[in-house]
Design an enzyme around this catalytic site. Structure first.
Site, PDB file in Angstrom:
ATOM      1  CG  HIS A  51     -70.394  27.909  29.529  1.00  0.00           C
ATOM      2  ND1 HIS A  51     -69.288  27.468  30.207  1.00  0.00           N
ATOM      3  CD2 HIS A  51     -70.092  27.815  28.215  1.00  0.00           C
ATOM      4  CE1 HIS A  51     -68.354  27.108  29.343  1.00  0.00           C
ATOM      5  NE2 HIS A  51     -68.797  27.311  28.128  1.00  0.00           N
TER       6      HIS A  51
ATOM      7  CD  GLN B  55     -67.494  30.097  18.757  1.00  0.00           C
ATOM      8  OE1 GLN B  55     -66.783  29.124  18.566  1.00  0.00           O
ATOM      9  NE2 GLN B  55     -68.113  30.288  19.908  1.00  0.00           N
TER      10      GLN B  55
END
Ligand code: PAF
Length: 284
Positions: A28, A144
């Site tokens: 992240h 995704q």
């Protein structure tokens, strides 16, 4: 509902967003780095989105550690963290959903009905509420990424997408918040996934073109004596996600595997024109 991004937009400030479900790891934080030099405000959102979890999935037990996430984001130079509640995101009466039709059907879409509808809906909502000009996503969930790109194009969203390589542990296991579920023996078994992916990449480069053979080889390497359960191992076109019989110049090998109760996903680009990560495919 709050319009978080309006004030920034009115001041001519560009916001870049890293949407997350929290329990952050280096993957992240590397997405925040992609925003550097592009925008005035580097933001992240933390929201475990109930809409993308099916019945019996891990919504309730999804790992959460907001205090640690905030520390990590602060040390990574994040300027703003958006932590909405379920009511903020889906107030009473909410009834508009986004369905990216074809791309949501194969791979994880086949096994998790409604999952990508939940993802596309929350991502659009995060885009609109933050009015972000940039958004960064990881490529571990290749499907995704392709779906968000399609939605962004189809709806003429004024958001530039950035895609970050999958970050891996020293033994190759893709970094994931769900790795926290793995016991020590399961963690060893999980290391078979990247090994099998690399095997397939080398085999394809050495001339094995038949996806059937590559899929079987990957499955064998992962299952071992039955310690892991394959959900799917598929080799698909990088753009359309349609299954391929022959690898051709490039293809994506994507898989989902249960190690114990933990569902892990990963992917690799294979074929003579493939990259080790499908980054090139995702440039917008
Ligand atoms: O990849 C994730 O963490 C989630 O699917 C996302 C994009 C934050 C939407 O909830």
């Amino acid at each position: 509902m709050l319009d978080l991004g309006l004030a920034f937009q009115q001041q001519g400030l560009k916001l870049g967003l890293v949407p997350t479900m929290g329990y952050l790891h280096e993957g992240h934080l590397s997405l925040l780095k992609l925003l550097e030099g592009k925008c005035d405000i580097k933001a992240a959102s933390i929201f475990v989105n109930p809409l993308q979890f099916g019945p019996g999935e891990d919504f309730e037990r999804y790992p959460r550690d907001e205090a640690q996430d905030l520390k990590l984001l602060d040390s990574a130079g994040c300027d703003l963290v958006f932590i909405p509640s379920v009511k903020d995101m889906y107030p009473i009466g909410f009834q508009t959903y986004v369905q990216v039709e074809k791309l949501s059907q194969p791979l994880c879409g086949r096994l998790r009905p409604g999952h990508f509808r939940g993802v596309a809906t929350v991502v659009l909502r995060l885009f609109t509420v933050t009015r972000c000009r940039y958004a960064a996503f990881g490529l571990k969930d290749y499907q995704q990424a392709v779906i968000i790109r399609q939605m962004t194009r189809d709806l003429f969203l004024n958001v530039e997408l950035l895609f970050g390589k999958t970050l891996r542990e020293p033994d190759g296991l893709a970094k994931s918040s769900r790795n926290a579920y793995l016991s020590v023996p399961e963690r060893h078994i999980a290391a078979r996934l990247p090994f099998a992916l690399e095997w397939a990449r080398s085999a394809a480069l050495a001339g094995e073109d038949k996806t059937h053979n590559l899929r079987l080889g990957v499955e064998k390497l992962i299952v071992g004596n039955g310690e892991a359960t394959i959900q799917y191992v598929d080799i698909v076109d990088p753009y359309t996600l349609e299954p391929l019989e022959a690898v051709g110049p490039k293809a994506v090998l994507a898989l989902a595997v249960f190690v114990g109760k933990t569902r892990l996903i990963d992917n690799i680009m294979i074929g003579p024109q493939g990259e080790s990560e499908p980054v090139v495919e995702m440039k917008v």
